[in-house]
Design a protein around this motif. Structure first.
Motif, PDB file in Angstrom:
ATOM      1  N   LEU A 158      64.729  67.199  -4.349  1.00 34.82           N
ATOM      2  CA  LEU A 158      63.948  67.018  -2.486  1.00 34.82           C
ATOM      3  C   LEU A 158      63.948  68.256  -1.700  1.00 34.82           C
ATOM      4  CD1 LEU A 158      62.820  64.847  -1.332  1.00 34.82           C
ATOM      5  CD2 LEU A 158      64.599  64.525  -0.537  1.00 34.82           C
ATOM      6  N   HIS A 159      64.795  69.054  -1.364  1.00 37.38           N
ATOM      7  CA  HIS A 159      65.412  69.855  -0.052  1.00 37.38           C
ATOM      8  C   HIS A 159      64.564  71.728  -1.186  1.00 37.38           C
ATOM      9  CE1 HIS A 159      67.969  67.921   2.387  1.00 37.38           C
ATOM     10  NE2 HIS A 159      68.718  67.919   1.824  1.00 37.38           N
ATOM     11  N   LEU A 185      64.346  78.019   7.524  1.00 39.03           N
ATOM     12  CA  LEU A 185      64.160  77.557   7.696  1.00 39.03           C
ATOM     13  C   LEU A 185      63.631  77.574   9.790  1.00 39.03           C
ATOM     14  CD1 LEU A 185      65.732  74.037   7.728  1.00 39.03           C
ATOM     15  CD2 LEU A 185      63.288  74.471   6.580  1.00 39.03           C
ATOM     16  N   LYS A 186      64.831  78.386   9.692  1.00 38.85           N
ATOM     17  CA  LYS A 186      64.341  79.807  11.004  1.00 38.85           C
ATOM     18  C   LYS A 186      63.607  80.263  10.471  1.00 38.85           C
ATOM     19  CE  LYS A 186      69.380  79.553  12.776  1.00 38.85           C
ATOM     20  NZ  LYS A 186      70.248  80.121  12.929  1.00 38.85           N
ATOM     21  N   ILE A 197      64.251  65.879   9.280  1.00 36.75           N
ATOM     22  CA  ILE A 197      65.079  64.637   9.039  1.00 36.75           C
ATOM     23  C   ILE A 197      65.280  64.475   8.548  1.00 36.75           C
ATOM     24  CG2 ILE A 197      64.317  62.752   9.031  1.00 36.75           C
ATOM     25  CD1 ILE A 197      61.129  62.932  10.870  1.00 36.75           C
ATOM     26  N   MET A 198      65.422  64.857   6.761  1.00 40.93           N
ATOM     27  CA  MET A 198      65.863  64.629   5.640  1.00 40.93           C
ATOM     28  C   MET A 198      66.883  65.414   5.874  1.00 40.93           C
ATOM     29  SD  MET A 198      63.651  63.107   3.655  1.00 40.93           S
ATOM     30  CE  MET A 198      64.817  62.856   2.879  1.00 40.93           C
ATOM     31  N   ILE A 199      67.134  66.265   6.332  1.00 38.35           N
ATOM     32  CA  ILE A 199      68.480  67.165   6.442  1.00 38.35           C
ATOM     33  C   ILE A 199      69.949  65.976   7.397  1.00 38.35           C
ATOM     34  CG2 ILE A 199      70.138  68.740   6.923  1.00 38.35           C
ATOM     35  CD1 ILE A 199      67.633  70.989   7.229  1.00 38.35           C
ATOM     36  N   PHE A 200      69.143  65.791   8.099  1.00 37.97           N
ATOM     37  CA  PHE A 200      69.730  64.984   8.875  1.00 37.97           C
ATOM     38  C   PHE A 200      70.511  63.663   8.374  1.00 37.97           C
ATOM     39  CE2 PHE A 200      69.009  67.858  12.430  1.00 37.97           C
ATOM     40  CZ  PHE A 200      70.571  67.753  13.381  1.00 37.97           C
ATOM     41  N   GLY A 204      73.937  62.913   5.817  1.00 41.64           N
ATOM     42  CA  GLY A 204      74.838  61.944   6.371  1.00 41.64           C
ATOM     43  C   GLY A 204      75.354  61.450   4.674  1.00 41.64           C
ATOM     44  N   LEU A 205      74.826  61.329   4.396  1.00 40.64           N
ATOM     45  CA  LEU A 205      74.776  60.503   2.367  1.00 40.64           C
ATOM     46  C   LEU A 205      75.439  61.136   2.180  1.00 40.64           C
ATOM     47  CD1 LEU A 205      74.205  58.676   0.407  1.00 40.64           C
ATOM     48  CD2 LEU A 205      72.685  60.160  -0.304  1.00 40.64           C
TER      49      LEU A 205
END
Length: 316
Positions: A158-159, A185-186, A197-200, A204-205
């Motif tokens: 996904l990433h 990303l930078k 958003i998906m990173i955060f 967490g998971l």
């Protein structure tokens, strides 16, 4: 400049470690020695567990998977770093960069979940010793490892797919020694809000939830140990927990600080040092902390060495 969803660059440049030119040979030798130690140490653990039937238990089943994960985790980044240091060719193809990022995330996430499985195994062994063989059945162990693989493959893919949709314009220089997701990303010149958003969310998971599960497991282990009157048993159990928790803290601490803290607070040198800690140091130390201090592993190594010596003597 933004060109739809297409990247207009074909390669990235990895700047590598922030070291002086006259120190390159020293760091090359040091990194090579650490990588070879990682490979040999983890391969030794895998082979010993495979050859010795006494080590065919849930604990060592998870340990062999962890060793395989550590071996692959280091192999994703260190050989490329060593090659770049030796050849001075800093480029990596666009597809190769995404592939490196995918496998880096895959084995990093896999290690996180395997550490949870190992903590649960120790929790059951200490808190429910009479029911250990029933609870930690072969089916459960295989299910835990299979679930770890499925989750990590999905998350990493996904990433990677979200990264592939981004546009990269003129700047293709990555101030890192591998294709790190935050560094890429930078460099993006398109909207990265979904990626962040998906990173955060997935962070967490993959990081916070496993760390909390490990912490809660060891809280219960400690409370159970304190009820045991044997001072020797307490010292032995605390020593085991301390070794495990030290590696857990090293692994999760650096990743949490690097990926879950705002990037503006992390300098390039700080990010690189933290990355070296969990890509090089932790996989190298794991065989020593988890296994080579273990009497079962030492016994298996002695038996294999003795058997090999006898065979060599008979062959002569």
């Amino acid at each position: 400049m933004k060109v739809g969803n297409q990247s207009i660059i074909s390669e990235f440049l990895l700047l590598g470690l922030p070291i002086e030119p006259d120190q390159r040979d020293l760091f090359y030798a040091l990194l090579l020695a650490m990588y070879l130690t990682t490979v040999l140490g983890n391969l030794l653990i895998i082979v010993l567990i495979h050859l010795d039937s006494h080590l065919h238990t849930p604990m060592y089943f998870f340990l062999s998977n962890l060793s395989f994960s550590d071996l692959c985790f280091s192999s994703v980044t260190i050989p490329k770093l060593l090659h770049n240091m030796q050849s001075q060719v800093l480029s990596i193809p666009y597809a190769g960069c995404l592939a490196q990022m995918y496998f880096f995330l895959l084995f990093a996430d896999l290690e996180s979940f395997l550490l949870v499985a190992m903590a649960y195994d120790r929790y059951v062994a200490i808190c429910f010793p009479l029911h250990y063989t029933i609870i930690m059945s072969s089916k459960l162990c295989l299910a835990l490892v299979a679930l770890s693989w499925v989750l990590t493959i999905f998350i990493s893919l996904l990433h990677t797919l979200l990264m592939a949709r981004l546009s990269f314009c003129a700047d293709n220089v990555i101030p890192h020694f591998f294709c790190d997701m935050s560094a890429l990303l930078k460099l993006a010149c398109s909207d990265i809000q979904i990626n962040e958003i998906m990173i955060f969310m997935l962070g967490g998971l993959v990081i916070i939830v496993p760390f909390l599960l490990i912490f809660s497991s060891y809280v219960r282990i400690v409370s159970s140990i304190l009820k045991v009157p044997s001072a020797r048993g307490i010292r032995k159990a605390f020593s085991t927990c301390g070794s495990h928790l030290s590696v857990v803290s090293l692994f999760y601490g650096t990743i949490i600080g690097l990926y879950l803290c705002p990037s503006a607070n992390n300098s390039t040198i700080k990010e690189t040092v933290m990355a070296v800690m969990y890509t090089v140091v932790t996989p190298m130390l794991n065989p020593f902390i988890y296994s080579l201090r273990n009497q079962d592993i030492k016994g298996a190594l002695q038996k294999i060495f003795l058997k090999w010596t006898i065979q060599c003597s008979l062959g002569q």
